[in-house]
Design a protein around this motif. Structure first.
Motif, PDB file in Angstrom:
ATOM      1  N   GLY A 244       0.815  -1.214   0.000  1.00 56.71           N
ATOM      2  CA  GLY A 244       0.000   0.000   0.000  1.00 56.71           C
ATOM      3  C   GLY A 244       0.847   1.261   0.000  1.00 56.71           C
ATOM      4  O   GLY A 244       0.505   2.243   0.675  1.00 56.71           O
ATOM      5  N   VAL A 245       1.943   1.249  -0.768  1.00 47.19           N
ATOM      6  CA  VAL A 245       2.858   2.398  -0.826  1.00 47.19           C
ATOM      7  C   VAL A 245       2.995   2.844  -2.285  1.00 47.19           C
ATOM      8  O   VAL A 245       3.243   2.025  -3.175  1.00 47.19           O
ATOM      9  N   ALA A 246       2.823   4.132  -2.501  1.00 47.34           N
ATOM     10  CA  ALA A 246       3.017   4.725  -3.828  1.00 47.34           C
ATOM     11  C   ALA A 246       4.116   5.777  -3.733  1.00 47.34           C
ATOM     12  O   ALA A 246       4.324   6.396  -2.677  1.00 47.34           O
ATOM     13  N   LEU A 247       4.819   5.960  -4.822  1.00 42.19           N
ATOM     14  CA  LEU A 247       5.885   6.966  -4.866  1.00 42.19           C
ATOM     15  C   LEU A 247       5.681   7.833  -6.093  1.00 42.19           C
ATOM     16  O   LEU A 247       5.376   7.342  -7.183  1.00 42.19           O
TER      17      LEU A 247
ATOM     18  N   GLU B  46      -4.107   8.867   0.529  1.00 40.07           N
ATOM     19  CA  GLU B  46      -3.873   8.523   1.941  1.00 40.07           C
ATOM     20  C   GLU B  46      -5.177   8.283   2.684  1.00 40.07           C
ATOM     21  O   GLU B  46      -5.212   7.520   3.647  1.00 40.07           O
ATOM     22  N   ARG B  47      -6.263   8.939   2.237  1.00 38.15           N
ATOM     23  CA  ARG B  47      -7.574   8.627   2.839  1.00 38.15           C
ATOM     24  C   ARG B  47      -7.991   7.194   2.527  1.00 38.15           C
ATOM     25  O   ARG B  47      -8.783   6.589   3.258  1.00 38.15           O
ATOM     26  N   LEU B  48      -7.458   6.643   1.431  1.00 41.74           N
ATOM     27  CA  LEU B  48      -7.742   5.258   1.062  1.00 41.74           C
ATOM     28  C   LEU B  48      -6.755   4.284   1.687  1.00 41.74           C
ATOM     29  O   LEU B  48      -6.774   3.090   1.394  1.00 41.74           O
ATOM     30  N   GLY B  49      -5.864   4.796   2.538  1.00 40.37           N
ATOM     31  CA  GLY B  49      -4.902   3.936   3.219  1.00 40.37           C
ATOM     32  C   GLY B  49      -3.611   3.695   2.459  1.00 40.37           C
ATOM     33  O   GLY B  49      -2.827   2.822   2.841  1.00 40.37           O
TER      34      GLY B  49
ATOM     35  N   ALA C 134       4.089  -1.062   6.688  1.00 39.26           N
ATOM     36  CA  ALA C 134       2.817  -1.549   6.141  1.00 39.26           C
ATOM     37  C   ALA C 134       2.060  -2.477   7.082  1.00 39.26           C
ATOM     38  O   ALA C 134       0.834  -2.342   7.228  1.00 39.26           O
ATOM     39  N   PRO C 135       2.731  -3.443   7.740  1.00 40.46           N
ATOM     40  CA  PRO C 135       1.965  -4.346   8.616  1.00 40.46           C
ATOM     41  C   PRO C 135       1.292  -3.646   9.788  1.00 40.46           C
ATOM     42  O   PRO C 135       0.332  -4.181  10.364  1.00 40.46           O
TER      43      PRO C 135
ATOM     44  N   ALA D 260      -7.475   0.419   0.728  1.00 35.59           N
ATOM     45  CA  ALA D 260      -8.616   0.082  -0.130  1.00 35.59           C
ATOM     46  C   ALA D 260      -8.112  -0.595  -1.404  1.00 35.59           C
ATOM     47  O   ALA D 260      -6.989  -0.369  -1.848  1.00 35.59           O
ATOM     48  N   TYR D 261      -8.952  -1.414  -1.980  1.00 37.94           N
ATOM     49  CA  TYR D 261      -8.583  -2.078  -3.229  1.00 37.94           C
ATOM     50  C   TYR D 261      -8.633  -1.048  -4.342  1.00 37.94           C
ATOM     51  O   TYR D 261      -9.609  -0.307  -4.503  1.00 37.94           O
TER      52      TYR D 261
END
Length: 340
Positions: free
Chosen positions: A265-268, A294-297, A326-327, A333-334
């Protein structure tokens, strides 16, 4: 009168090397040279010469490129002021610094003409200074002077400012494009910094400059992406999905990111923005997208080209920290991942 009589033996602590052969009227007077002797030495065929108003070269013949640079700085720093002022990067602000093509030559640009080939040398001074261009000294004014860099003893404008001043005087589109491309490709400055200065100088209304800027931004992004690949692979980070668009299932697009680790769940995103001075960074498109993700996690890592170039290990540590956390976070969210 003996024209070979040396100057006063008082040491010139504030001058060194080649600069010691370029002095102002005041400096000569302080070292015991009366006005009559100065006039006599500067007669045709004499051993000295006046190269700019109030600035003298203490030998016959053409000045070297270094002597021309120091003459311009002395003229701009001392002319019209009662207190000589020329300090380095520390201490009081400098009165003047070399800018434009001459500064780019000092910074090592291969696309800039050689110093001896320049008919005029641009020198940056405060807007309030009462100076005029004369001889080979071209006065450029600024509301706020940038912090100079000292190159071979010469106070020099930083690359973004020198680029803007050089481009202001160029009408050749290919020359502008070559200079801007070398600035980024040669690692002299980031594309966003160059564009920011061009915007401040109001040069982005010129079509040939706008075309060159498009090339510049593309060049800057390509280099930043290459450096990001090297950071991920050189520091043992998990391989992400590269250059993808994110969207909610059946919903709106969330925007593109440069790298995405879906299992973490990480974007750059590489931030290559060159914001206008009046832009509020708190409400930029980048920040809106980050807040939405970030509101979507999804954790969004902002990556600056400068950090990738100057501190890749620091950027790797930031990404690794986000992946390791992450854990401890709620699952994101998907989202649907599409190539872009």
């Amino acid at each position: 009168m003996n024209h070979d009589t040396p100057l006063s033996p008082l040491p010139l602590h504030h001058l060194s090397g080649l600069r010691s052969r370029v002095l102002t009227t005041r400096q000569l007077r302080e070292h015991g040279v009366p006005a009559a002797e100065l006039t006599e030495r500067c007669r045709p065929g004499g051993c000295w010469q006046q190269v700019l108003p109030g600035v003298y070269l203490l030998h016959p013949g053409a000045p070297t490129s270094e002597e021309r640079l120091h003459a311009v700085l002395l003229y701009a720093a001392h002319r019209g002021t009662t207190v000589p002022q020329q300090t380095g990067p520390s201490g009081e602000p400098p009165a003047a610094m070399i800018t434009g093509l001459a500064a780019l030559a000092l910074h090592g640009f291969t696309e800039a003409p050689p110093l001896l080939g320049l008919a005029r040398i641009e020198v940056l001074v405060a807007r309030t200074r009462r100076l005029r261009s004369t001889g080979f000294a071209q006065i450029v004014r600024a509301v706020d002077l940038p912090a100079p860099q000292e190159i071979t003893g010469v106070l020099t404008a930083p690359v973004p400012r020198a680029l803007a001043d050089a481009v202001a005087g160029l009408t050749d589109a290919s020359a502008v494009r070559r200079l801007l491309t070398e600035a980024v490709r040669g690692g002299h400055c980031e594309a966003a910094a160059a564009v920011r200065e061009l915007s401040r100088a109001r040069l982005l209304t010129r079509p040939h400059v706008v075309d060159a800027v498009d090339t510049l931004l593309a060049e800057g992004r390509a280099l930043a992406e290459q450096r990001l690949y090297a950071v991920v692979r050189g520091h043992g980070l998990p391989e992400p999905l590269w250059n993808v668009d994110l969207r909610l299932p059946g919903g709106p697009q969330l925007g593109g990111v440069d790298a995405f680790w879906p299992e973490h769940g990480v974007a750059l995103e590489i931030d290559t923005r060159a914001p206008r001075p009046e832009e509020d960074p708190l409400h930029s498109a980048f920040d809106h997208k980050r807040e939405h993700l970030e509101r979507l996690g999804i954790t969004v890592v902002r990556c600056l080209p400068r950090t990738l170039r100057e501190a890749p290990e620091q950027q790797a540590a930031v990404v690794r920290t986000a992946l390791m956390a992450a854990p401890d976070r709620e699952p994101s969210a998907y989202v649907v991942v599409l190539p872009r």
